[in-house]
Motif scaffolding. Structure first.
Motif, PDB file in Angstrom:
ATOM      1  N   GLN A  95      -4.843  -5.616  -4.642  1.00  0.00           N
ATOM      2  CA  GLN A  95      -5.472  -4.276  -3.700  1.00  0.00           C
ATOM      3  C   GLN A  95      -4.737  -3.614  -4.688  1.00  0.00           C
ATOM      4  N   ASN A  96      -3.496  -3.861  -4.923  1.00  0.00           N
ATOM      5  CA  ASN A  96      -2.846  -1.877  -5.262  1.00  0.00           C
ATOM      6  C   ASN A  96      -2.569  -2.040  -6.628  1.00  0.00           C
ATOM      7  N   ARG A 156     -10.776   5.543  -1.033  1.00  0.00           N
ATOM      8  CA  ARG A 156     -10.096   5.678   0.582  1.00  0.00           C
ATOM      9  C   ARG A 156     -10.590   6.614   1.285  1.00  0.00           C
ATOM     10  N   PHE A 190     -10.141  -0.212  -7.818  1.00  0.00           N
ATOM     11  CA  PHE A 190      -8.623   0.680  -6.267  1.00  0.00           C
ATOM     12  C   PHE A 190      -8.407   2.367  -6.926  1.00  0.00           C
ATOM     13  N   PHE A 199      -8.036   4.794  -5.554  1.00  0.00           N
ATOM     14  CA  PHE A 199      -6.892   5.432  -4.317  1.00  0.00           C
ATOM     15  C   PHE A 199      -8.128   6.784  -3.537  1.00  0.00           C
ATOM     16  N   ARG A 245       0.567  -1.606   0.109  1.00  0.00           N
ATOM     17  CA  ARG A 245       0.210  -0.292  -0.071  1.00  0.00           C
ATOM     18  C   ARG A 245       1.057   0.222  -0.024  1.00  0.00           C
ATOM     19  N   TYR A 254      -7.534  -1.277 -12.787  1.00  0.00           N
ATOM     20  CA  TYR A 254      -7.543  -1.523 -11.268  1.00  0.00           C
ATOM     21  C   TYR A 254      -7.604  -0.049 -10.793  1.00  0.00           C
ATOM     22  N   THR A 255      -6.256   0.740 -10.677  1.00  0.00           N
ATOM     23  CA  THR A 255      -6.368   2.220 -10.149  1.00  0.00           C
ATOM     24  C   THR A 255      -7.153   3.299 -10.389  1.00  0.00           C
TER      25      THR A 255
END
Ligand code: ING
Length: 313
Positions: free
Chosen positions: A227-228, A294, A288, A290, A183, A283-284
């Protein structure tokens, strides 16, 4: 499409009597194979120049100094740097680092990885953050895992650097088991994480984990990658070294979490995959993202606490 062709250069056992020159010869074979197979970067394991010496405890740590490098490249490793530059292949190399004495004469010992670009220039040096095992001699163990005696934790945390046309980060072995490692790099936009490891199959504190070593190895790197939204390359020193059997199963994991290539031996073996760095954005830039999803304000325990605090007590 920004593609990096990566070679996971798994090593089989290195015994205590193997010289650095003999080991560098093995690294050169894998490097040349990587060049022949179109690799932009070849990734070697953790502590790739020597046997995994933390499996023994020596009362006078100065007796272990010969396991460490005091310069990188040094006389034994310069042939690797020179051949890599000649071939135009970058590499990542794990080794034990002994720093020159501080002003007050103190030396420092780190479990280190160096990242070298295709022109032979040093991009970065990473010092292992999460040091597993134990600090003192534990004679009842079948073998020691005294990394906390032989290495200080790296003070700099996890960095991400421009290399190979993307954003590259590094971690070492036990780091891969901690989600924070991924992360912290994910929050720096990492696209490719390079990780060497030495993982004995027998986990002395809880032998029930022995049969799960391969599962846990894949689990953490697949989860961290997904996840990243990053590519993760895990490279083993495997096989039976000084009678201790260590996990091989080097692998290259896509941002989807899928294993796209994996070693099938426990020896010297190059595992190659073409990594599309633009795939990370799938994905990002969605699940994800962020910045969009987040909630750092509710995560404060992650950096304010080291251990568990039972808030209801
Ligand atoms: N090795 C191990 C790792 O985290 C370990 C520590 C040994 C964990 C055995 C589990 C079983 O993979 C290093 N070098 O960090």
């Amino acid at each position: 499409m920004r593609t990096v062709v990566v070679g996971a250069a798994q090593l089989g056992p290195i015994e205590a009597e193997h010289t650095r020159a003999e080991v560098v010869e093995r690294l050169l074979v894998l490097l040349r194979d990587g060049a022949a197979r179109g690799c932009d970067a070849v990734v070697f394991p953790e502590l790739a120049l020597t046997t995994f010496f933390p499996r023994w405890f020596v009362d006078d740590i100065a007796e272990a100094d010969h396991w460490y490098e005091t310069e990188m490249p040094g006389p034994d490793t310069k042939p690797l740097f020179d051949e890599a530059a000649r071939l135009g292949v970058g590499f990542c190399l794990g080794y034990a680092e002994l720093t020159p004495p501080d002003a007050d004469g103190t030396v420092h010992r780190f479990n280190t990885q160096i990242l070298v670009e295709r022109d032979g220039s040093v991009v970065a040096r990473y010092r292992k953050v999460h040091i597993p095992g134990h600090e003192h001699h534990e004679p009842d163990r079948p073998f020691q895992h005294a990394e906390r005696y032989y290495f200080e934790p790296g003070p700099d945390g996890f960095g991400v650097w421009p290399a190979f046309g993307g954003r590259v980060g590094m971690m070492i072995c036990n780091d891969r088991r901690w989600p924070e490692s991924y992360r912290v790099m994910g929050l720096q936009g990492v696209e490719l994480i390079l990780c060497g490891y030495n993982t004995p199959l027998h986990y002395v504190p809880d032998p029930s984990q022995d049969v799960l070593q391969g599962f846990h190895n894949a689990l953490v790197m697949q989860a961290g990658a997904y996840q990243n939204g990053a590519w993760v390359v895990g490279v083993a020193k495997g096989g039976v070294e000084a009678g201790v059997d260590s996990l091989a199963q080097s692998m290259i994991v896509a941002p989807s979490g899928q294993i796209v290539a994996q070693a099938y031996t426990a020896g010297d073996e190059l595992v190659v995959a073409s990594c599309d760095l633009d795939w990370c954005k799938r994905y990002t830039g969605t699940l994800f993202d962020f910045d969009r999803y987040r909630r750092p304000k509710v995560y404060t325990r992650i950096t304010s606490q080291r251990g568990v605090v039972l808030s209801d007590e």
